[in-house]
Structures are given as structure tokens and as C-alpha cells.
Design an enzyme around this catalytic site. Structure first.
Site, PDB file in Angstrom:
ATOM      1  N   TYR A  48     -31.036 103.736  99.588  1.00  0.00           N
ATOM      2  CA  TYR A  48     -31.270 103.693  98.145  1.00  0.00           C
ATOM      3  C   TYR A  48     -32.108 104.885  97.694  1.00  0.00           C
ATOM      4  CZ  TYR A  48     -29.459  98.876  97.955  1.00  0.00           C
ATOM      5  OH  TYR A  48     -28.682  97.745  98.025  1.00  0.00           O
ATOM      6  N   ASP A  84     -35.672  93.373  97.676  1.00  0.00           N
ATOM      7  CA  ASP A  84     -34.516  93.829  98.453  1.00  0.00           C
ATOM      8  C   ASP A  84     -34.398  95.352  98.432  1.00  0.00           C
ATOM      9  OD1 ASP A  84     -31.701  93.354  99.647  1.00  0.00           O
ATOM     10  OD2 ASP A  84     -31.255  94.511  97.841  1.00  0.00           O
ATOM     11  N   LEU A 108     -26.181  90.389  87.107  1.00  0.00           N
ATOM     12  CA  LEU A 108     -26.267  90.484  85.650  1.00  0.00           C
ATOM     13  C   LEU A 108     -25.096  91.254  85.045  1.00  0.00           C
ATOM     14  CD1 LEU A 108     -30.093  91.133  85.169  1.00  0.00           C
ATOM     15  CD2 LEU A 108     -28.837  89.031  84.655  1.00  0.00           C
TER      16      LEU A 108
END
Length: 313
Positions: free
Chosen positions: A49, A44, A220
């Protein structure tokens, strides 16, 4: 589709315009290999980013690893613009912006196509017909194979889907044992506590009914329950971390796999996105699907109650 996804946001160095170096490419290669070792084949990305460097270092890994592109699937996102025209952030799902940003991503990733394109954030100024036109062109050119969205409600997806000629196949949302608004909304109908959560009720059900995979970013919880330093030993976070560790020992697995298995046990078919760049921690996620099946209903609820710090209604 219930699977693990590797989120590449941590790859590529800083969020500045400072160029990436060989060390960042090596780090990306190690993360990709660890993900493959954990059985992950979907990677992904997003055009923003690390200021495009996440895609660039991944592209270098692809270029230097013969046959890798055929073994994996790639998805990227567009729709967010950073640090332009005096704005820290604004959204842009105009036709030209979608075409420009996807072409830029393909160039950085060194590939001819992405398997999935996600629209990163709802743009209040977006014209659904214009979005559909851009997506249709990209698919006709073979540059995009499937379309998804991110951070959208059922109503927003439905309005977009009315104009699209291709089905929306994924919706990426923040979902974890820590960020539970998606779950709390299912049980707090007609309960005062629902005011504590802003998740658009019915979105999970809409996605399930329409075969839209829920991709869970932040899955997470940034290590909060698997080793992060906690402020108070008497907090719900500490109690949850203790329970996660106990269940991991019971299952002969890692705390990471317990957290991801908890998400994957939900019948909506949640696909967790793993964002760590630590190869050992990536590999520690590989047992999640087994844990999802082995986790009892009671233990699933124990984790939820521990994380919320109070009983469910």
C-alpha cells in the site's frame, strides 16, 4: 467476528517512491483517531500500500502515541509484488518472500508483531508446505499471531489449511451492495443469470462452517450510494442512493452506516473494511452495528433489489 475494520490503503500519499511528509502523518493520525471514535480497533494494511508508505506513516503515529499499540490490533498482507523484473504485478508466496515481506512490514509499522497476517492473493506457484513453514516460523518467533487469506476460494483455503498447523481465521473479499457476486451466487443456482457472476460458489458457506471471518473490502462502494456524482438519475445506482438516504433518515443515521449495516446483517458475520481517509466519513460508519439489527428483512431485500436493478428470481 462481526466488527468494523479500518483499511489503511489510502494513507501515506502517492503510490510512487516519493517520500511521505509530515502532512501525511497528520492525515493518518486524524484517520486513526476517527476510527477509534467509531469504535474500530482493527487496522488493515498491506506491504504494497502506497509503496510501503501506508505502513510507515502508521508506524510514526504508533511511535508518537503512547499506549496506542495496546489498544488496537494490526493486520497486514503479503504476496503481491509490484513493478519488478519488467512486470507490473506478480505474486510471490515463496517461503523467503513471506519472511522478508513480513519483517519489512514490522519495521515500517514499528511493532514487534502483527495480530493477523493475510496472504494477499493466491499464488499459482506457491507450495502449501513452504507457506506453512514460513508461517510456522513467524508464529514461533512471535511476529505473527494469527493467519488469514485474501481473495481465496473455499478450495484454495482448504488445500492450504491441510498443511498449516494454525487455523485460517479470515478471508478478505470485495463485498458490497455494488459488488454482490458473493450474494448472487447464493440464489442463482439453476438459473441462467448465474453466468453473469464468477464468484466461487460455496466459499461463503465454507467460511461460515469453519469460523473464518469474512472481511469485506470496498464495502462503501467508493461513495457511489452516499454522495458520489451519478451519470443518470434513472439508473439503479441513483435509485439505490435514494433508498439509502431514505432509510438513513428513517433510522436517524448516516448512509454509510446503512450500507455497512446491510452487509453486517448477513448471517455469515461479515466484517466491513472502511477505506476512506475522511475523518467525518469514518465516524459516520460508527452506527453500522445498530443499523444491522434494526434493518428489517424487507428493507434488506429492498436495498438488494434496488442495487441489482431487477427483481431476484
Amino acid at each position: 467476528m462481526q466488527e468494523l475494520i479500518y483499511g489503511c490503503m489510502g494513507l501515506g500519499g502517492s503510490w510512487t517512491d516519493e517520500p511521505h511528509g509530515p502532512g501525511h502523518v497528520d492525515e493518518a493520525a486524524a484517520a486513526v483517531q476517527a476510527a477509534l471514535d467509531a469504535g474500530i480497533t482493527l487496522f488493515d494494511h498491506a506491504d504494497i500500500y502506497r509503496s510501503g508508505k501506508s505502513e510507515a506513516v502508521f508506524g510514526e503515529v504508533l511511535a508518537s502515541t503512547p499506549g496506542l499499540r495496546g489498544r488496537i490490533r494490526l493486520q497486514t498482507k503479503c504476496g503481491i509484488r509490484l513493478n519488478e523484473r519488467g512486470l507490473q504485478t506478480h505474486y510471490d508466496l515463496s517461503r523467503n518472500a513471506i519472511l522478508e515481506r513480513v519483517n519489512g512490514s514490522l519495521e515500517r509499522l514499528r511493532t514487534d508483531y502483527v495480530d493477523v497476517l493475510l496472504l494477499h492473493r493466491p499464488d499459482p506457484l506457491a507450495d502449501p508446505a513452504e507457506v506453512a513453514s514460513a508461517v510456522g516460523q513467524l508464529m514461533a518467533e512471535g511476529k505473527v499471531r494469527q493467519l488469514g487469506v485474501s481473495n481465496m476460494s473455499a478450495a484454495q483455503i482448504e488445500v492450504l489449511q491441510d498443511r498449516l498447523e494454525t487455523p485460517v481465521v479470515a478471508n478478505q473479499l470485495e463485498m458490497s451492495l455494488l459488488k454482490r457476486a458473493w450474494l448472487e451466487s447464493q440464489v442463482l443456482v439453476n438459473h441462467a443469470e448465474h453466468l453473469d457472476y464468477s464468484f466461487p460458489h460455496g466459499t461463503l458457506e465454507y467460511c461460515t462452517r469453519n469460523n473464518i471471518t469474512l472481511q469485506a473490502y470496498g464495502s462503501l462502494a467508493r461513495g457511489l450510494y452516499t454522495g458520489a456524482e451519478l451519470e443518470s438519475p434513472a439508473s439503479p445506482e441513483a435509485a439505490t442512493a435514494e433508498l439509502v438516504a431514505a432509510l438513513a433518515a428513517e433510522q436517524g443515521t448516516s448512509g454509510e452506516s446503512v450500507l455497512l449495516g446491510w452487509l453486517m446483517k448477513h448471517p455469515a458475520g461479515i466484517a466491513p473494511v472502511i477505506g476512506t481517509v475522511n475523518p467525518g466519513r469514518i465516524r459516520a460508519c460508527g452506527d453500522a452495528a445498530r443499523v444491522a439489527k434494526a434493518l428489517t428483512r424487507a428493507d434488506w431485500y429492498r436495498l438488494w433489489v434496488a442495487a441489482r436493478g431487477s427483481n431476484i428470481p
